[in-house]
Structures are given as C-alpha cells and as structure tokens.
Design a protein around this motif. Structure first.
Motif, short mmCIF file in Angstrom:
data_model
loop_
_atom_site.label_atom_id
_atom_site.label_comp_id
_atom_site.label_asym_id
_atom_site.label_seq_id
_atom_site.Cartn_x
_atom_site.Cartn_y
_atom_site.Cartn_z
N LEU A 80 0.83 -1.20 0.00
CA LEU A 80 0.00 0.00 0.00
C LEU A 80 0.86 1.26 0.00
N PHE A 81 1.93 1.22 0.75
CA PHE A 81 2.87 2.36 0.81
C PHE A 81 3.45 2.63 -0.58
N MET A 82 3.80 1.59 -1.29
CA MET A 82 4.38 1.73 -2.63
C MET A 82 3.37 2.35 -3.60
N VAL A 83 2.15 1.83 -3.61
CA VAL A 83 1.12 2.32 -4.54
C VAL A 83 0.78 3.78 -4.25
N ALA A 84 0.62 4.12 -2.96
CA ALA A 84 0.30 5.50 -2.59
C ALA A 84 1.42 6.46 -2.96
N SER A 85 2.67 6.01 -2.87
CA SER A 85 3.80 6.85 -3.26
C SER A 85 3.76 7.17 -4.75
N LEU A 86 3.38 6.18 -5.55
CA LEU A 86 3.27 6.40 -7.00
C LEU A 86 2.18 7.41 -7.32
N ILE A 87 1.04 7.29 -6.62
CA ILE A 87 -0.07 8.24 -6.85
C ILE A 87 0.34 9.64 -6.43
N THR A 88 1.07 9.75 -5.31
CA THR A 88 1.53 11.06 -4.85
C THR A 88 2.44 11.70 -5.89
N ALA A 89 3.31 10.90 -6.50
CA ALA A 89 4.24 11.42 -7.52
C ALA A 89 3.50 11.96 -8.73
N LEU A 90 2.30 11.45 -8.98
CA LEU A 90 1.52 11.86 -10.14
C LEU A 90 0.53 12.98 -9.83
N SER A 91 0.55 13.49 -8.59
CA SER A 91 -0.42 14.50 -8.17
C SER A 91 -0.28 15.78 -8.99
N SER A 92 -1.45 16.32 -9.40
CA SER A 92 -1.47 17.53 -10.22
C SER A 92 -1.94 18.76 -9.45
N ARG A 101 -1.23 11.27 0.30
CA ARG A 101 -0.39 11.16 1.48
C ARG A 101 -1.14 10.50 2.64
N PHE A 102 -2.45 10.69 2.70
CA PHE A 102 -3.26 10.05 3.72
C PHE A 102 -3.19 8.52 3.57
N PHE A 103 -3.32 8.05 2.32
CA PHE A 103 -3.23 6.61 2.08
C PHE A 103 -1.80 6.11 2.29
N ASN A 104 -0.83 6.95 2.02
CA ASN A 104 0.56 6.66 2.37
C ASN A 104 0.67 6.35 3.86
N GLY A 105 -0.05 7.14 4.66
CA GLY A 105 -0.03 6.97 6.11
C GLY A 105 -0.66 5.67 6.57
N ILE A 106 -1.70 5.22 5.87
CA ILE A 106 -2.32 3.94 6.21
C ILE A 106 -1.32 2.80 6.00
N GLY A 107 -0.59 2.86 4.88
CA GLY A 107 0.46 1.87 4.64
C GLY A 107 1.54 1.95 5.69
N ASN A 166 10.82 6.38 -3.41
CA ASN A 166 10.22 5.65 -2.30
C ASN A 166 9.43 4.45 -2.77
N ALA A 167 8.74 4.59 -3.88
CA ALA A 167 8.02 3.46 -4.45
C ALA A 167 8.99 2.34 -4.83
N LEU A 168 10.13 2.71 -5.38
CA LEU A 168 11.14 1.73 -5.77
C LEU A 168 11.70 1.00 -4.54
N LEU A 169 11.99 1.76 -3.48
CA LEU A 169 12.52 1.15 -2.25
C LEU A 169 11.51 0.17 -1.65
N ALA A 170 10.22 0.55 -1.67
CA ALA A 170 9.19 -0.34 -1.16
C ALA A 170 9.10 -1.62 -2.00
N LEU A 171 9.26 -1.45 -3.31
CA LEU A 171 9.22 -2.61 -4.21
C LEU A 171 10.35 -3.58 -3.89
N LEU A 172 11.51 -3.07 -3.51
CA LEU A 172 12.64 -3.93 -3.16
C LEU A 172 12.40 -4.70 -1.87
N ILE A 173 11.61 -4.13 -0.96
CA ILE A 173 11.35 -4.77 0.33
C ILE A 173 10.42 -5.96 0.19
#
Length: 456
Positions: A80-92, A101-107, A166-173
C-alpha cells in the motif's frame, strides 16, 4: 553474534523507508509550494495528512496483527505504501497530493504496527536493546539521507522524483519480506474484533488532530473538546469490552509502560517539526539551495545513526530511564539554542546545535523503546509496539499542529506566503521556545517511570 539476521534486515529496511520519505519531503516543501501554489499552512498538511492516517489506524492494526499475523499485515503495508507513493508522484494539485499522502499513512501504520513487534519477538531480552538500537539507527539513517538525497533529487529531477524513489525502495522490500520473514502461527480467534472501540478511537483522535492546528478558533475548540470527550468515552467502552482494542487493565498498573509512552509523546511533540522549521529557515532566510540545506540538516540524524546502537546497548546494562532522561535534557538544551537564530546566524552554530540534538535524540529513543518493549509480555508485543508508534505519530502530529497554529497566529491570514521573512523568523523563534518548554516537562515523565523489569 546476532541470530535471525534476515529478520533484522527486513525490519530495519522497512524502518528506514518511512523516515527517509518524511525528511526528503521536508527539504522539497518550498519547491512543492511554488509549483502547486501552496502556502505555509497547506504545505504543513503534506506531513500532517500522513501522520493523521498513521495515528488513526496504528492501534487497530496492532491489535489485528496479534490476531491474524504480523507478516501478512506487514507485507500489505509495504504494498500500500508503494502504490500510494506512486499516486503522490503523479499529483497535479494540492488536494490530490494531500489525499494520497493520507493513504501513504495507512500503509505506514501497517508497517509501524508490525515491524517492531516482529523484531522484538525474534530476539532474547539480553540483546533486545542492541537490536532495537540498530532498528532506531535505521530510522535515523533515513532521516540522515533524506535531506541530502531529497535536496539533490529536487534540484536535478524535481520533487516528484522523491516519491518515485520511495516506491522503488518499497518494491525492493516486498520479495525479501515474503521469502525471509517466518510464517505466522495460527491464532485462536474466539472473540470478535473490537469495531466499536476502533471507531470511537479513530473518530476522537481525528477531531483532536484536525482541530489543533486551527486554534484558537471556535471550530478548533469544539473539535478538540469533542475529541477529548470521545477518548474518555473510549476508555469507558474499553474497560467493559469483552475483547478490547486496548486492554487497559493490563497496562494501568504498568508504570514503566505508561510513563515511557508519555515521555515518547512529549519528545516527538517537541522535536518532529525541527526539520520543517529549519528547512524554511535555511532556504527562505539564509537563501541556501535545497542541496546545501539538506547537507546541513544531516548533522542531527548522522549523530543519531552513529550513537543509537550504542545507546541501545547501553540501556541493556544501565537503567533505560536514566539514559533516556539525559537524552531528553540534552534535547531541551539544543532546542533552546535555536530560539536565537536569525539572518546573521553562522552555519557552524546551526550544525553544532544539530549535533547536540542528535546526541540527545539517540540517548532518548533507543533506551525508551527498550524500556517500553521490555515492560510487557510477548503476547502483548503487537499492541505495545502499536501504542508506542501511536505516541510517536500523535506526538509528531501535535508538533506540526503547534507549528501551524503558531504560523497562523503570528503571520496572520493574509501573510502566510513564503516571502514574509519577518513573520517566518518570529514564528520559528516562538515554536522553538514552546518545544523547549515541552522537553523540560518530558524529563519529569521520563524519570517518573521507575525501573524497567527485564525478565519478562
């Protein structure tokens, strides 16, 4: 030599991830504010949204982890942390960024609620302080590298690159966690999950966290007052629940657990906004680049990274309350020093005081964590870890809340943009004064805990 090195590696890697993101984002805030037209108050919600979500869900997730298995929830949190980080990166826009970032916090809450419990349950009490010190060092390593790497990425690739990293680091974990963490044993689930207690707890905490930064408005007082009444109601409900979210009867006589958690809450309330404040000071007042600002801010977490394992090992031999209280005292002195910074303050002074704070943080955090986790029995590690994490997150949220409230009062509604240097400096001075007072109060609670029983 330490056994279970794969467990230590996985939990340490995950403990590095979230603070790395937080400190990297702080250094990028001025750039985010300019691109998305966000003022100082709105920028504060980038951190607050994450902390709010993590604080709301941490305690329920800790309870669920003890019921359904810590490994499952840990891996779910990293995904969840990884997916939320990707969405944050795409924020307009600002609100898309804050929402993601709220969903980032849930992860993050899923990671917080499980990693420390997994680590504590995997090591004998004789080396518990040492491994917890290593884990805390990973947190501070994330804080150390965050400003420098975040500053470099912001200058070379833009602030969105921080979230992609951050999404990449989460993917490695994820594959490491799946293959290296031991399978969870089957749990006997003869009682239902405390949904009522979870809802009351989350709703009450949300009102307090949301209302506090809005002080001193009428709406803020209503939110905070209702939230406090809700927490009192939560205590009443939990004392009568068949299988409570938080078994108060277990902890109410545990003096070490109670006061060590209060000390943690105060410490994080007084220190979390430090990088937020100094990031604005260095870039807006001193006119330094994000890269140079990040290098300067490394002084504090580098000290913490180096000394945390030493402090943790020291707390295996010396009473943790003594070591942690000395750390709290040094932290208070470091915060006092920042009350007097201004446009003419030398960089060497800033670096020296950050090193004092780093020493104070190291001496407090590892021994205090050891004190909390050593004061409960293994079946309670999940809830104890979640409770300590909740104190950390609520404290961090209060720290941001205090800062945003000070900004709102001193800078006024019409002068909250980054060009109001005079208002920014006065806000920074008053914030550090409030935080120093909090830290001195924290020394009392740190010493009040008494001796830690290490034969549990």
């Amino acid at each position: 030599m330490l056994k279970n090195k794969s467990i230590l590696f996985v939990t340490t890697l995950s403990s590095f991830l979230t603070p790395f993101m937080g400190s990297a984002i702080n250094i990028a805030l001025p750039s985010i504010g300019k691109e998305l037209s966000m003022n100082t108050i709105t920028l504060g919600w980038i951190a607050t949204a994450y902390l709010l979500a993590a604080a709301l869900f941490l305690l329920p997730f800790g309870n669920l982890a003890d019921r359904y298995g810590r490994k499952k929830l840990f891996i779910t949190g990293v995904i969840l942390f990884m997916v939320a980080s990707l969405i944050t990166a795409l924020s307009s826009n600002a609100w898309m960024l804050i929402s993601s970032r709220f969903f980032n916090g849930i992860g993050g809450a899923l990671i917080y609620a499980t990693a420390l419990a997994i680590l504590t349950s995997s090591y004998d009490k004789s080396v518990r302080g040492k491994v917890l010190g290593i884990n805390v060092a990973a947190v501070y390593l994330g804080l150390s590298l965050g400003p420098t790497i975040g500053g470099f990425i912001t200058m070379e690739f833009g602030w969105r690159g921080i979230f992609y990293l951050n999404a990449l680091l989460a993917l490695l974990i994820i594959p490491v966690a799946i293959t290296k963490l031991p399978a969870d044993g089957k749990k006997e689930l003869d009682r239902p999950f405390d949904i009522r207690g979870s809802i009351i707890y989350a709703f009450s905490l949300a009102l307090i966290i949301y209302g506090f930064p809005l002080m001193p408005s009428t709406v803020a007082f209503m939110c905070v007052s209702t939230g406090i009444l809700g927490l009192l109601g939560f205590v009443y409900v939990e004392s009568r629940a068949e299988d409570p979210l938080l078994d108060l009867s277990t902890f109410k006589t545990n003096k070490v657990f109670i006061f060590a958690n209060i000390a943690a809450f105060i410490n994080y309330s007084a220190t979390f906004a430090l990088v937020f404040l100094l990031s604005f000071y260095l870039q807006q007042v001193k006119h330094l680049s994000p890269k140079i600002s990040g290098i300067i801010l490394m002084a504090q977490p580098v000290m913490m990274t180096i000394l945390s394992p030493v402090a943790g090992k020291l707390s295996d031999k010396i009473e943790p309350a003594i070591v942690a209280s000395i750390g709290m005292g040094l932290t208070a002195l470091g915060l006092i020093a920042f009350i007097f910074i201004g446009p003419a303050t030398g960089i060497y002074y800033i670096v020296a005081m950050l090193m004092v704070l780093g020493l104070g943080f190291a001496l407090f955090s590892s021994p205090n964590t050891n004190s909390v986790m050593s004061s409960v029995k293994p079946p309670q590690f999940g809830v104890a870890s979640a409770m300590l994490g909740t104190m950390r997150l609520v404290g961090q949220t209060m720290s941001m809340g205090i800062t945003l409230m000070i900004f709102a009062i001193i800078m006024g509604k019409g002068q909250r943009d980054l060009t109001n240097i005079e208002g920014l400096i006065r806000s920074i001075h008053f914030a550090f004064f409030v935080f120093a007072v909090l830290c001195f109060a924290g020394i009392f609670f740190s010493m009040k805990r008494g001796k830690t029983i290490k034969d549990i």
